[in-house]
Scaffold this motif. Structure first.
Motif, short mmCIF file in Angstrom:
data_model
loop_
_atom_site.label_atom_id
_atom_site.label_comp_id
_atom_site.label_asym_id
_atom_site.label_seq_id
_atom_site.Cartn_x
_atom_site.Cartn_y
_atom_site.Cartn_z
N SER A 260 2.80 26.88 4.59
CA SER A 260 3.07 26.04 3.43
C SER A 260 2.18 24.81 3.40
O SER A 260 1.59 24.41 4.41
N VAL A 261 2.10 24.22 2.23
CA VAL A 261 1.45 22.93 2.04
C VAL A 261 2.55 21.91 1.79
O VAL A 261 3.38 22.09 0.90
N LYS A 262 2.54 20.85 2.60
CA LYS A 262 3.55 19.81 2.45
C LYS A 262 2.86 18.49 2.08
O LYS A 262 1.75 18.21 2.52
N PHE A 263 3.57 17.72 1.30
CA PHE A 263 3.01 16.51 0.70
C PHE A 263 4.00 15.38 0.85
O PHE A 263 5.21 15.57 0.69
N GLN B 214 7.07 17.04 -1.28
CA GLN B 214 7.11 18.37 -1.87
C GLN B 214 6.57 19.37 -0.87
O GLN B 214 5.74 19.04 -0.02
N SER B 215 7.04 20.60 -0.98
CA SER B 215 6.61 21.66 -0.07
C SER B 215 6.48 22.96 -0.86
O SER B 215 7.38 23.32 -1.63
N PHE B 216 5.34 23.65 -0.69
CA PHE B 216 5.07 24.89 -1.41
C PHE B 216 4.57 25.95 -0.43
O PHE B 216 3.69 25.68 0.39
N THR B 217 5.11 27.14 -0.53
CA THR B 217 4.67 28.25 0.30
C THR B 217 3.38 28.84 -0.25
O THR B 217 3.32 29.21 -1.43
N THR B 218 2.35 28.92 0.60
CA THR B 218 1.07 29.50 0.19
C THR B 218 0.61 30.64 1.10
O THR B 218 -0.29 31.38 0.75
N ARG B 219 1.20 30.76 2.31
CA ARG B 219 0.86 31.83 3.26
C ARG B 219 -0.66 31.90 3.50
O ARG B 219 -1.27 32.95 3.46
N LEU B 220 -1.25 30.76 3.77
CA LEU B 220 -2.69 30.69 4.00
C LEU B 220 -3.12 31.53 5.19
O LEU B 220 -4.24 32.03 5.25
N VAL B 221 -2.25 31.73 6.16
CA VAL B 221 -2.62 32.39 7.41
C VAL B 221 -2.75 33.91 7.27
O VAL B 221 -3.39 34.56 8.11
N GLU B 222 -2.19 34.51 6.23
CA GLU B 222 -2.09 35.96 6.21
C GLU B 222 -3.44 36.66 6.25
O GLU B 222 -3.62 37.68 6.91
N GLY B 223 -4.44 36.13 5.57
CA GLY B 223 -5.76 36.75 5.64
C GLY B 223 -6.37 36.64 7.02
O GLY B 223 -7.05 37.57 7.48
N VAL B 224 -6.09 35.54 7.70
CA VAL B 224 -6.63 35.33 9.03
C VAL B 224 -6.08 36.36 10.01
O VAL B 224 -6.80 36.86 10.89
N LEU B 225 -4.82 36.70 9.85
CA LEU B 225 -4.19 37.64 10.76
C LEU B 225 -4.76 39.05 10.64
O LEU B 225 -4.76 39.82 11.60
N PRO C 290 0.82 -1.21 0.00
CA PRO C 290 0.00 0.00 0.00
C PRO C 290 0.85 1.26 0.00
O PRO C 290 1.90 1.31 0.65
N ARG C 291 0.40 2.25 -0.71
CA ARG C 291 1.07 3.53 -0.74
C ARG C 291 0.18 4.59 -0.10
O ARG C 291 -1.02 4.65 -0.37
N TYR C 292 0.78 5.41 0.74
CA TYR C 292 0.06 6.40 1.52
C TYR C 292 0.45 7.79 1.05
O TYR C 292 1.65 8.10 0.91
N ALA C 293 -0.54 8.65 0.85
CA ALA C 293 -0.30 10.05 0.48
C ALA C 293 -0.98 10.94 1.52
O ALA C 293 -2.15 10.74 1.84
N VAL C 294 -0.24 11.92 2.03
CA VAL C 294 -0.82 12.85 3.00
C VAL C 294 -0.55 14.28 2.55
O VAL C 294 0.48 14.58 1.95
N PHE C 295 -1.51 15.16 2.86
CA PHE C 295 -1.45 16.57 2.51
C PHE C 295 -1.51 17.36 3.82
O PHE C 295 -2.54 17.35 4.51
N ASP C 296 -0.43 18.03 4.16
CA ASP C 296 -0.34 18.85 5.37
C ASP C 296 -0.58 20.30 4.98
O ASP C 296 0.28 20.96 4.41
N ILE C 297 -1.79 20.81 5.29
CA ILE C 297 -2.20 22.15 4.89
C ILE C 297 -1.89 23.09 6.04
O ILE C 297 -2.70 23.29 6.95
N GLY C 298 -0.70 23.66 6.03
CA GLY C 298 -0.23 24.49 7.12
C GLY C 298 -0.50 25.96 6.90
O GLY C 298 -1.01 26.39 5.86
N SER C 299 -0.12 26.76 7.88
CA SER C 299 -0.35 28.20 7.83
C SER C 299 0.56 28.90 6.83
O SER C 299 0.17 29.88 6.19
#
Length: 338
Positions: free
Chosen positions: A40-43, A59-70, A29-38
């Protein structure tokens, strides 16, 4: 040591990749997880191999999801759009790896937002897999599980600290038992917005930031017992710190994982970084340019933890929340067939 440098070529990869599949059917079995952080998103895609996971893709990508929340208390539409675009790419990668067991988790930015229900619904439809909204305590527990399961650390008393974008976690225990944990809104983006108004930061501002953080962390961790424990630092700030100190032009697992940093070295590094403007911070080896503006605040949380607990250094681990999510996914799948 941290003077202006040319940025490394290509995208900084936090984990080495296995050879890409050539259409073969997976034998396990192969497992894939998506970590949706403040920040970055890590995979992570992995499969079980003996007593531990074998990483196939990370893989890791900067998305700065938290900035609107702040600023507004809600996830901003442009940040959500950036996150969705990244998740579509990562979903395609999971398909190419034929990962049949998938799990996503959202952390500080999402749980602190007023429009989290709408976001979770959109992401659930996009990924077509369970999306967990983790509390700070759950985030700490799963992070510890991912770090402490490392065969090199399983038999040690640990204090794991994870500096994220919106929050930071501290977890004390020995695999697999957690003794105590704490989550605080001291992620590197929040610390930047609280203290940093310019670059270079300068010595006076740095000293004020460190003193304030030390007092806050010391009070929050008063029930912890750090003596005799290894302080293990995880997350993008930790791996970037290890890469910077060693001046690594590209990812090197053997040099990053379990790399030790003494408190004196960390202090000197902070002092040098406080004298650099943002373009120079963006050119440092091993530090992604999109992380440069939050790099010093993230290191400040690590240093303040050492000062608050009276410890003389830390050890960097490349593992973290995503590894704990893979383990949780594996256990849940195993339980469903037992």
């Amino acid at each position: 040591m941290v003077g202006p440098q040319s940025p490394p070529s290509g995208r900084w990869q936090e984990m080495p990749l296995a050879a890409r599949p050539l259409g073969e059917t997976p034998v396990s079995p192969r497992y894939a997880v998506f970590d949706i952080g403040s920040n970055s998103v890590k995979f992570l895609v992995a499969e079980w191999s003996g007593s531990d996971f074998r990483v196939l893709d990370h893989q890791s990508f900067t998305t700065r999801l938290v900035e609107g929340v702040l600023t507004t208390g809600e996830l901003a539409e442009d940040a959500v759009a950036r996150t969705e675009e990244v998740l579509r790419r990562l979903q395609d990668a999971a398909d190419r790896w034929q990962a049949d067991r998938r799990l996503a988790a959202a952390t500080s930015a999402v749980r602190d937002s007023r429009n989290r229900k709408q976001f979770l619904k959109r992401i659930g439809q996009l990924l077509d897999c369970p999306v967990l909204l983790l509390s700070g305590e759950e985030e700490a527990d799963i992070t510890f599980q991912g770090v402490a399961a490392d065969p090199a650390l399983q038999s040690r008393d640990l204090l794991v600290t994870d500096v994220g974008g919106g929050s930071s976690q501290w977890i004390q225990g020995r695999h697999p038992r957690i003794e105590t944990r704490r989550s605080l809104p001291l992620g590197c983006i929040r610390v930047r917005d609280r203290f940093v108004c310019r670059y270079p930061i300068g010595g006076k501002l740095l000293a004020s930031m460190l003193l304030t953080l030390e007092k806050q962390i010391q009070e929050a961790l008063r029930d912890f017992s750090p003596r005799g424990r290894a302080l293990v630092a995880v997350g993008g700030t930790a791996t970037s710190l290890a890469a910077l100190i060693q001046e690594l032009p590209q990812f090197d697992l053997e040099k990053l994982h379990l790399f030790s940093v003494e408190t004196d070295t960390l202090q000197r590094t902070l002092e040098e970084l406080s004298r650099l403007d943002l373009p120079h911070l963006q050119s440092l080896p091993g530090v992604p340019s999109k992380r440069a503006d939050i790099f010093v605040p993230g290191i400040a949380v690590f240093f303040s933890t050492l000062a608050a607990l009276g410890l003389d250094g830390l050890t960097v681990s490349v593992r973290g929340l995503r590894h704990g999510l893979v383990e949780r996914l594996r256990q849940s799948c195993f339980a469903s067939f037992s």
